[in-house]
Design an enzyme around this catalytic site. Structure first.
Site, PDB file in Angstrom:
ATOM      1  N   GLY A  37      34.815  34.049  43.468  1.00 41.86           N
ATOM      2  CA  GLY A  37      34.298  34.776  44.622  1.00 41.86           C
ATOM      3  C   GLY A  37      33.643  36.062  44.178  1.00 41.86           C
ATOM      4  O   GLY A  37      34.017  36.646  43.161  1.00 41.86           O
ATOM      5  N   GLY A  38      32.633  36.521  44.931  1.00 39.43           N
ATOM      6  CA  GLY A  38      31.954  37.760  44.566  1.00 39.43           C
ATOM      7  C   GLY A  38      31.373  37.657  43.159  1.00 39.43           C
ATOM      8  O   GLY A  38      30.676  36.704  42.818  1.00 39.43           O
ATOM      9  N   ASP A  39      31.686  38.652  42.329  1.00 41.41           N
ATOM     10  CA  ASP A  39      31.199  38.642  40.943  1.00 41.41           C
ATOM     11  C   ASP A  39      32.335  38.359  39.965  1.00 41.41           C
ATOM     12  O   ASP A  39      32.295  38.807  38.829  1.00 41.41           O
ATOM     13  CB  ASP A  39      30.519  39.976  40.610  1.00 41.41           C
ATOM     14  CG  ASP A  39      31.479  41.155  40.745  1.00 41.41           C
ATOM     15  OD1 ASP A  39      32.522  41.009  41.417  1.00 41.41           O
ATOM     16  OD2 ASP A  39      31.186  42.234  40.178  1.00 41.41           O
ATOM     17  N   GLU A  40      33.333  37.610  40.415  1.00 48.32           N
ATOM     18  CA  GLU A  40      34.467  37.275  39.558  1.00 48.32           C
ATOM     19  C   GLU A  40      34.477  35.782  39.247  1.00 48.32           C
ATOM     20  O   GLU A  40      34.329  34.943  40.135  1.00 48.32           O
ATOM     21  CB  GLU A  40      35.788  37.667  40.225  1.00 48.32           C
ATOM     22  CG  GLU A  40      36.993  37.459  39.309  1.00 48.32           C
ATOM     23  CD  GLU A  40      38.278  38.020  39.916  1.00 48.32           C
ATOM     24  OE1 GLU A  40      39.256  37.260  40.014  1.00 48.32           O
ATOM     25  OE2 GLU A  40      38.280  39.215  40.300  1.00 48.32           O
TER      26      GLU A  40
END
Length: 233
Positions: free
Chosen positions: A142-145
């Site tokens: 999720g996101g930048d992970e």
């Protein structure tokens, strides 16, 4: 069937009320042919509908387990990977969980817009695919992970090599739609031994290592050690 025969008898009966047997046989034969053709059409339609439903179900299963932006497995798929990985660890296979978090990604979204940010994430995913071995598991959390489950190899050396390579690859400059940018990455890793019991605990350890890596500076990596838990407590 009796109604079909009755209809053909009526059609084969002349004005005088006499039954034309030859005409009746022709009509019945034609009716059977038409019935068979209709049944074939119905069977084909039913088969097509089943195939379409199977394809739709397959697409839904894919969408449920993959990230729409990057095409990588998503958090749900990763949870399933992790459960199977723990079972393999209990059987004696060495493995590690690595969590990857981008540096300065928010700045890209804020200054260049989400379209550039999305393209950047797709490029990051491509670099990750090129870096991670085929037998390992890769996912966008999720996101930048992102996350990796690494199997086999001598530990902790294998994980150190992979973590260093991930940081180097993701920290190389990006060129997206005419924009040049440098976005680094931090990596936190946790090693799983045969005594591992809990997937969530393994992820927590990797997250603590990631937190320490980000705290100590950009473009770096750390492997979980017991003292990280002590310092957090």
């Amino acid at each position: 069937m009796h109604r079909l025969l009755e209809r053909q008898i009526v059609r084969a009966t002349g004005p005088s009320g006499e039954l034309d047997l030859d005409s009746l046989l022709r009509l019945v034969d034609a009716a059977y042919v038409e019935s068979d053709q209709e049944r074939d059409r119905t069977d084909r339609a039913t088969l097509l509908t089943c195939e379409e439903m199977d394809q739709l179900n397959e697409e839904l299963r894919y969408l449920a387990h993959h990230d729409a932006l990057t095409g990588l497995p998503n958090r749900l798929a990763f949870a399933q990977f992790a459960l199977r990985a723990v079972q393999r660890a209990k059987q004696g296979e060495s493995l590690a969980v690595l969590l990857i978090d981008l540096d300065r990604f928010k700045a890209v979204n804020d200054t260049l817009g989400h379209a550039i940010g999305d393209e950047l994430l797709r490029e990051v995913a491509a670099r990750l695919r090129a870096t991670v071995r085929g037998g390992d598991e890769l996912a966008r959390m999720g996101g930048d992970e992102f996350a990796v489950i690494q199997f086999g190899g001598e530990q902790p050396e294998s994980t150190e090599i992979l973590a260093r390579r991930l940081v180097q690859r993701l920290s190389s400059p990006y060129s997206i739609q005419g924009h040049q940018m440098n976005v680094g990455a931090c990596v936190g890793a946790a090693l799983a031994g045969p005594d591992v019991q809990d997937v969530d605990l393994l992820l927590r350890d990797a997250d603590l290592a990631l937190y320490r890596a980000k705290h100590e500076g950009r473009c770096t990596w750390r492997i979980f050690e017991r003292q990280l838990t002590i310092s957090e407590e």
